[in-house]
Each structure stands twice: as C-alpha cells, then as structure tokens.
Design a protein around this motif. Sequence first.
Motif, PDB file in Angstrom:
ATOM      1  N   PHE A  83      51.525  29.167 -69.052  1.00 24.53           N
ATOM      2  CA  PHE A  83      51.627  29.887 -70.413  1.00 24.53           C
ATOM      3  C   PHE A  83      52.445  29.149 -71.555  1.00 24.53           C
ATOM      4  O   PHE A  83      51.966  29.284 -72.648  1.00 24.53           O
ATOM      5  CB  PHE A  83      52.549  31.147 -69.999  1.00 24.53           C
ATOM      6  CG  PHE A  83      51.720  32.269 -69.397  1.00 24.53           C
ATOM      7  CD1 PHE A  83      50.517  32.677 -70.042  1.00 24.53           C
ATOM      8  CD2 PHE A  83      51.674  32.416 -67.997  1.00 24.53           C
ATOM      9  CE1 PHE A  83      49.643  33.649 -69.457  1.00 24.53           C
ATOM     10  CE2 PHE A  83      50.974  33.284 -67.364  1.00 24.53           C
ATOM     11  CZ  PHE A  83      49.729  33.782 -68.098  1.00 24.53           C
TER      12      PHE A  83
ATOM     13  N   ALA B 173      43.806  30.649 -60.748  1.00 28.20           N
ATOM     14  CA  ALA B 173      45.056  30.311 -61.496  1.00 28.20           C
ATOM     15  C   ALA B 173      46.070  29.809 -60.719  1.00 28.20           C
ATOM     16  O   ALA B 173      46.041  29.716 -59.545  1.00 28.20           O
ATOM     17  CB  ALA B 173      45.449  31.731 -61.845  1.00 28.20           C
TER      18      ALA B 173
ATOM     19  N   ASP C 225      41.675  32.301 -70.905  1.00 31.89           N
ATOM     20  CA  ASP C 225      42.974  32.912 -71.428  1.00 31.89           C
ATOM     21  C   ASP C 225      42.704  32.548 -73.056  1.00 31.89           C
ATOM     22  O   ASP C 225      43.474  33.286 -73.830  1.00 31.89           O
ATOM     23  CB  ASP C 225      44.141  32.181 -70.854  1.00 31.89           C
ATOM     24  CG  ASP C 225      44.907  33.241 -69.990  1.00 31.89           C
ATOM     25  OD1 ASP C 225      44.593  34.562 -70.297  1.00 31.89           O
ATOM     26  OD2 ASP C 225      45.546  33.059 -69.130  1.00 31.89           O
TER      27      ASP C 225
ATOM     28  N   ALA D 241      46.069  42.214 -62.941  1.00 32.13           N
ATOM     29  CA  ALA D 241      45.194  41.151 -62.999  1.00 32.13           C
ATOM     30  C   ALA D 241      45.035  40.411 -61.677  1.00 32.13           C
ATOM     31  O   ALA D 241      45.217  39.110 -61.715  1.00 32.13           O
ATOM     32  CB  ALA D 241      45.655  40.179 -64.116  1.00 32.13           C
TER      33      ALA D 241
ATOM     34  N   GLN E  31      53.305  30.488 -62.917  1.00 36.27           N
ATOM     35  CA  GLN E  31      52.400  30.029 -63.936  1.00 36.27           C
ATOM     36  C   GLN E  31      53.093  29.737 -65.310  1.00 36.27           C
ATOM     37  O   GLN E  31      52.419  29.890 -66.295  1.00 36.27           O
ATOM     38  CB  GLN E  31      51.415  31.355 -64.057  1.00 36.27           C
ATOM     39  CG  GLN E  31      50.666  31.472 -62.839  1.00 36.27           C
ATOM     40  CD  GLN E  31      49.361  32.391 -63.283  1.00 36.27           C
ATOM     41  OE1 GLN E  31      48.858  32.286 -64.277  1.00 36.27           O
ATOM     42  NE2 GLN E  31      48.845  33.149 -62.136  1.00 36.27           N
TER      43      GLN E  31
ATOM     44  N   VAL F 206      53.119  38.115 -65.407  1.00 36.79           N
ATOM     45  CA  VAL F 206      52.803  37.220 -64.475  1.00 36.79           C
ATOM     46  C   VAL F 206      53.600  36.414 -63.590  1.00 36.79           C
ATOM     47  O   VAL F 206      54.818  36.062 -64.265  1.00 36.79           O
ATOM     48  CB  VAL F 206      51.773  36.415 -65.225  1.00 36.79           C
ATOM     49  CG1 VAL F 206      50.799  35.369 -64.064  1.00 36.79           C
ATOM     50  CG2 VAL F 206      50.675  37.086 -65.993  1.00 36.79           C
TER      51      VAL F 206
ATOM     52  N   TYR G 186      40.362  28.549 -65.942  1.00 33.04           N
ATOM     53  CA  TYR G 186      41.343  29.603 -66.232  1.00 33.04           C
ATOM     54  C   TYR G 186      42.082  29.694 -67.733  1.00 33.04           C
ATOM     55  O   TYR G 186      41.982  30.540 -68.451  1.00 33.04           O
ATOM     56  CB  TYR G 186      42.369  29.514 -65.267  1.00 33.04           C
ATOM     57  CG  TYR G 186      43.496  30.458 -65.286  1.00 33.04           C
ATOM     58  CD1 TYR G 186      43.038  31.928 -64.975  1.00 33.04           C
ATOM     59  CD2 TYR G 186      44.690  30.172 -65.390  1.00 33.04           C
ATOM     60  CE1 TYR G 186      44.081  32.897 -64.947  1.00 33.04           C
ATOM     61  CE2 TYR G 186      45.980  30.967 -65.367  1.00 33.04           C
ATOM     62  CZ  TYR G 186      45.575  32.577 -65.105  1.00 33.04           C
ATOM     63  OH  TYR G 186      46.464  33.530 -65.108  1.00 33.04           O
TER      64      TYR G 186
ATOM     65  N   TYR H 202      52.493  38.851 -71.039  1.00 36.30           N
ATOM     66  CA  TYR H 202      51.824  38.657 -70.053  1.00 36.30           C
ATOM     67  C   TYR H 202      52.936  38.802 -68.673  1.00 36.30           C
ATOM     68  O   TYR H 202      53.587  37.719 -68.495  1.00 36.30           O
ATOM     69  CB  TYR H 202      51.357  37.275 -69.944  1.00 36.30           C
ATOM     70  CG  TYR H 202      50.390  36.788 -71.024  1.00 36.30           C
ATOM     71  CD1 TYR H 202      50.769  36.511 -72.234  1.00 36.30           C
ATOM     72  CD2 TYR H 202      49.053  36.674 -70.900  1.00 36.30           C
ATOM     73  CE1 TYR H 202      49.848  36.129 -73.552  1.00 36.30           C
ATOM     74  CE2 TYR H 202      48.124  36.455 -71.726  1.00 36.30           C
ATOM     75  CZ  TYR H 202      48.452  35.939 -72.934  1.00 36.30           C
ATOM     76  OH  TYR H 202      47.635  35.686 -74.017  1.00 36.30           O
TER      77      TYR H 202
ATOM     78  N   HIS I 117      43.492  42.096 -66.811  1.00 36.86           N
ATOM     79  CA  HIS I 117      42.688  40.737 -66.910  1.00 36.86           C
ATOM     80  C   HIS I 117      42.222  40.240 -65.496  1.00 36.86           C
ATOM     81  O   HIS I 117      42.612  39.223 -65.076  1.00 36.86           O
ATOM     82  CB  HIS I 117      43.503  39.782 -67.602  1.00 36.86           C
ATOM     83  CG  HIS I 117      42.872  38.567 -68.218  1.00 36.86           C
ATOM     84  ND1 HIS I 117      41.957  38.452 -69.144  1.00 36.86           N
ATOM     85  CD2 HIS I 117      42.893  37.259 -67.589  1.00 36.86           C
ATOM     86  CE1 HIS I 117      41.449  37.210 -69.166  1.00 36.86           C
ATOM     87  NE2 HIS I 117      42.212  36.471 -68.202  1.00 36.86           N
TER      88      HIS I 117
ATOM     89  N   GLY J 153      40.603  38.554 -62.345  1.00 35.30           N
ATOM     90  CA  GLY J 153      39.987  37.483 -62.127  1.00 35.30           C
ATOM     91  C   GLY J 153      38.576  37.819 -61.210  1.00 35.30           C
ATOM     92  O   GLY J 153      38.617  38.003 -59.985  1.00 35.30           O
TER      93      GLY J 153
ATOM     94  N   ALA K  74      47.950  31.216 -57.934  1.00 33.65           N
ATOM     95  CA  ALA K  74      47.217  32.464 -57.360  1.00 33.65           C
ATOM     96  C   ALA K  74      47.142  32.328 -56.020  1.00 33.65           C
ATOM     97  O   ALA K  74      47.521  31.332 -55.213  1.00 33.65           O
ATOM     98  CB  ALA K  74      46.027  32.453 -58.109  1.00 33.65           C
ATOM     99  N   GLU K  75      47.473  33.399 -55.483  1.00 31.17           N
ATOM    100  CA  GLU K  75      47.173  33.473 -53.972  1.00 31.17           C
ATOM    101  C   GLU K  75      45.934  33.299 -53.176  1.00 31.17           C
ATOM    102  O   GLU K  75      45.044  33.133 -53.993  1.00 31.17           O
ATOM    103  CB  GLU K  75      47.737  35.070 -53.653  1.00 31.17           C
ATOM    104  CG  GLU K  75      46.513  36.120 -53.523  1.00 31.17           C
ATOM    105  CD  GLU K  75      46.039  36.238 -55.090  1.00 31.17           C
ATOM    106  OE1 GLU K  75      44.690  36.484 -55.195  1.00 31.17           O
ATOM    107  OE2 GLU K  75      46.578  35.980 -55.992  1.00 31.17           O
TER     108      GLU K  75
HETATM  109  N1  ARG Z   1      44.363  36.369 -62.296  1.00 35.58           N
HETATM  110  C1  ARG Z   1      45.456  35.773 -62.305  1.00 35.58           C
HETATM  111  C2  ARG Z   1      46.096  35.404 -60.851  1.00 35.58           C
HETATM  112  O1  ARG Z   1      45.986  36.360 -59.967  1.00 35.58           O
HETATM  113  C3  ARG Z   1      46.434  36.410 -63.057  1.00 35.58           C
HETATM  114  C4  ARG Z   1      46.107  36.773 -64.753  1.00 35.58           C
HETATM  115  C5  ARG Z   1      47.303  37.090 -65.446  1.00 35.58           C
HETATM  116  N2  ARG Z   1      46.731  37.140 -67.027  1.00 35.58           N
HETATM  117  C6  ARG Z   1      46.155  36.170 -67.882  1.00 35.58           C
HETATM  118  N3  ARG Z   1      45.956  36.388 -68.949  1.00 35.58           N
HETATM  119  N4  ARG Z   1      46.352  34.944 -67.197  1.00 35.58           N
HETATM  120  O2  ARG Z   1      46.867  34.648 -60.693  1.00 35.58           O
END
Ligand code: ARG
Length: 652
Positions: free
Chosen positions: A414, A247, A386, A123, A410, A406, A382, A404, A160, A162, A250-251
């Motif tokens: 969640f 997110a 979800d 993702a 995060q 991740v 975001y 998930y 999933h 982005g 996120a980076e």
């Molecule tokens: N795109 C998001 C990121 O890079 C992660 C997504 C993970 N999956 C989800 N269903 N939220 O941080």
Amino acid sequence: MNPLNELRRRFLRALNGLADRPEEQLDLVRRSQDARFGDYQANMAMPLAKALRRPPREVAQAIIDRLELSDICEPPEIAGPGFINLRLRNDWLAAQLRQAANNDRLGVAPVEQPRTYIVDFSAPNVAKPLHVGHIRSTVIGDAINRTLRFVGHQVISDNHVGDWGTQFGILLYGWRHFLDHEAFRRNPVLELIRVYRLVHQLLERQSQTETKDAANVVARDESEFPETDEPADASLPPGEPASADRAPGAEQPIDSDGAGGAAAQLAAGPAELEDLSRAHPNINAAVLAETAKLHHGDPENRRIWQEIIDVCRGLIGHVYQRLGVEFDVTLGESFYEPMLPEVVANLVARGIAQESHGALCVFVEGIETPMIVRKQDGAFLYATTDLATIVYRMNRWRPDVILYVVDHRQSLHFRQLFAVARLLGYDQVDLRHISFGTVLGEDGRPFKTRSGALLGLERLLDEAVAQAARIVAENDDAKPGGPELSPEQRAQIAEAVGIAAIKYADLSQNRTSDYVFSFEKMLAMTGNTATYMQYAYARVRSIFAKGGVDPQSLRSSPPPLLLDTAAERALALELVRFGESLDLMLADFRPNQLTAYLYDLANCYSAFFESCPVLRAENDRLRLSRLLLCDLTARTLQKGLELLGINVLERM
Ligand code: ARG
C-alpha cells in the motif's frame, strides 16, 4: 450532542488573541481521568505560560475570564500548576438528554462537511473458502462502514474480491483432468477442494524433484513481495507456482480450510500420487499455461472459471448473510482486467514506469523495492489491478477518502500503491491502509485447528453458535420461574449471541495488535464481551416489560430528568458522550474506541441500577426520570452495537 466538541469550540473563541495558533491547543481539552477533577480538563495554560512568559495559573485565569461557558458548565476551577477543571451543569446534561430522547439519532448531529468514502474490505480470494483471517477485515471494515454512514458521510462499500489470481490455474488444470462431475454436482465445494489439493500435491512433488531452473523462477517471483514474511500458518510449499501474483500476505488456497480434514482424506495417497505424477510430468508449466489461457480470454477456461466463481460466490454470500454484512458493490479483480493494459501504457507514456530485468517497474522515492506492474512474461499483477481500481474509483465516485481494510503484511504494497497513485496525479484523495494484526490461537501462534489447517469461517461460526447455545440454555434453565424460551427461540438467540461474540471479540481489540482467539473468553457473561452487552441490553428492556411501561411515551414527551445522586449523574454524563465516542472511533478508525465506550456505559448503568430503584422509586417524578435514563441506555447500547454490526435481543 458532543460535549467535547462544544467545549473545544468555546475554548477556540477564548484563546483567540491569547495564543498564536489556538486550534493547536484544542487537543488539550480532554475528558478527565478522575471525576474529582471534573468531567473535562483543559491543560493548555502550562505550555501557553511558557510562550507568554507569565505564571501558568495567571494564564489559566486569563483563559477563564474570556471563556463563555456558563450555559454548559459550572464555574471552572483552577487546580495545581494551572489545570482548568470543568464540570458540566446538571440542567445542561438533562436538557441534552431530553432532546436525545425525542430524536432517532440520539442527538448525534450529522457531520457538517459530509465526505465521500470508499471502504474496501473483506476482499477474500474466492477460489478459497473464507477463513478466520478474513474475519478481521470483514468485521472491522463493516463497523467503519456503518459508523461513517451514521455520522452522515457518503459511503461506498466495495468488496474487491480476488477472483483472478494464479490459483485459478490450479483449479482449471484440476477441472480439466481430475474433476468428478457427479461429485461436483453433489457438493461443488468439496469437489473443488479435492481437485485443488490433488493438483497442489502433484506440484509439490514435482517441485521437490525439479531442476534448479524452476527453483529460480519461484525465488524470483517470491522476491516481488519481500515484505511478506509468510506466517507460520502458510502451508504453501516453497515451490508453489501460484505464489507469483498472490496478494502479499494472502492466505493459502482452498485445500487448507475447514474442510481440509475431508479433503485430506480424499486426496491421493503416495502410490496413486506416484502414478499420477508420471502421467502429468510437466504440471507446473501446464498450470501456468492454464492461467495464461484464462487471462488471454480462452472461451473454455473463461466458462469453467465462471462456474467456479459462481460456486465460490454462493458460499461466501452465505457467510456474509449470517454475518449481516452487505456491500454496495462487489467489483472483483477480474472486473479490472480489461483496463490493465491502458493503465500500464499510461505509466510508460508518462515515464513513471521503467523496464528492469525485463519487468516493468515503478521506483518510488524513499522505498527501496520497486512496484512491479508487469512481469517479464507480460502478466499483470495484484499491484497493477489496484492501480486500475484507483483510476476507476476516482472516475466513478470521486471519493475524498479510500480506506483499505487489509492485513498489516500488505503495508509495503500500500505504501507503494499510494505513492504511485500520487505520481499519477491523484494527490487530493486521502488513501489509507487501515491495517490490522494477526488472529492467534491460545498458544500464541497463528490461529489453527488441531489438524493444523486454518479453520473455515463457516465452521467457526457454527462452533461459536453451538457454544452459545449451551450458555443460552443454562441461563434459561436457571431462571427463577423456570425456563421461558422455546427451542426455536433458544436457537435464534444462540445464533445472534454466537456471531456477536466473534465479531465483538475482534472489534474490542486494538486493531493493530494481534489478538488471541478464544471461544471461552468471547462468550463470557462478564467483562467486555458481546454476551455481556447483549444481556445488559435485554435486562434494561425487561424493566419496561415488567413495569408495563411503553417507552414511546417517554420519548415523545420526555419527563424532567433528576440527576441528584452520583450514579444518576454519572450515567447521564456517559449517555451524552455517545457522539464523542463515535468521533473518537472515526479519528483513527478504531472500533475498540466504541466498544470501550459501550462497556463503560453498561458499567455506569449497573452502578445506577444497584443504587437507584427504578420501578419502585420513591415517587412518580423520580420513577419517570429513571425510566428515561433506562430507555436512553438501552437505545444507546442498541445503536452502538448496531454500528458495530451486532444485533441486540429483546429477550434472552
Ligand atoms: N484479496 C486480497 C487478499 O486476500 C485483499 C485485497 C484488498 N484490497 C485491495 N484493494 N488490495 O489478500
């Protein structure tokens, strides 16, 4: 074949009538830490003795009297205060392994109750190249995905991606004002990086001279994800407007990948920036407007967006191909866009969401910060996506579990998401955040290249393969009869070794801890590395080539197994534990349980190989028995590594 499960089943029967809740005692049947105390130990006599007010050794004896184990174990022994020591019978071990020999699942029975899992992993946000931070989700998720399938569950792997965040506003603005179409045709990725970086620089400049107003806007947006303590590697300036619906955790965007060096050279210098800045005075608002236009279906922005997405997907697809990672579906955030208004309307209609300071929020018991599902300006987030994703997945696949995979940053997201899903009535599905720690450099800080930018994943793979190539060449050159491999073979082996090293280094760590990225360590020939495992496999295989033995015949009519020496028996015991190691891994989705097992297996094999001649065994019976142990070792290593997404090599 799973001795621990079998023993527990037998204990369950024996404890019925002795203990109130016998199933709660089963955790106390375990593998022994020390071979002197047998192969397994059962330690429930002590706690039971307390409850029954009887001496523990007497309780242990009572359990043993009721146990029916004689087909599996030697007579159990009571040790110390009341430990029950169990030793598997050699003929049972041999019978299990001969069955496994003739079975392409190596004797691992499929689960009795298959469930439907969705594994959400990898993702990445696609306006940016993959980088080292994406390794963990991709590699851990893929290992979980493969292992769940192997043990017999129904699995849907879903990437999933982005593909809808506000970073597209930056790219759209850049595309409209700065894109060099000729350069884009030649190298689309580099050109996208250039324009992204340029717009980014202009935004940065503007935010430095901006009024307090804009600063407030940003501060408010950031507060949506207060748990996101941006790591030291986040190079986003505080005024970056795109942070609003990134997110959490996120980076940073496209400019700071491995091509960052090149992009930095291409980006505007101070004088040029000055001019551009004057020419684009309201770039902050304009970028937000581009995103809004995209989100409202503006055909031109939609078309450009599609073109950008195609480039990014191609790039990412190439990395997945090298990594050997596949998804059943890739349903990005944009896929859910049309469903968002309905999800939000439903939350409102059912009184789950409420307005607060103009935004629509869900307050969840026990969590202080609300989950925002619609911002003041009407934009969805975001979290909204979800929620829509859960609704969609439940309708389409009716999963029992959604995992998930991740980043740990995060976790608040969640927790909120799962709580809101339960409010919506999804209380049967097991929603789980499989979180993981940060990849660190050898200095202990988030992994970076020397230039300070995060290393692009593709370049990281190249680097690992280049280092592997050196090792492969050295080893080949050092062969007693001179080098055996052609340059093509060497290149192929180096690719497999380099990629395996990166994957295994990650998988062999406890996923919840941070881990230190080191090419040198991951490519080491000894210790718990992929390189060691791959060589171990190739070495076992070479015995068959050397002896001119076709392993197939050993499989179709397995010879009797002789387990008279300690080393042979220890190897046999390790081999029957394969299924056990998979259960252990899946109990908490920790691939390092499987790497640890494979490493133990390889070590047992080494000890066996040192003390037991195989091709030159004393007699034919022994030779065949040992060859079967070799073949099972190779197959177990191969299968185990395959479940981790790692390829073995027949020759190295
Ligand atoms: N795109 C998001 C990121 O890079 C992660 C997504 C993970 N999956 C989800 N269903 N939220 O941080």
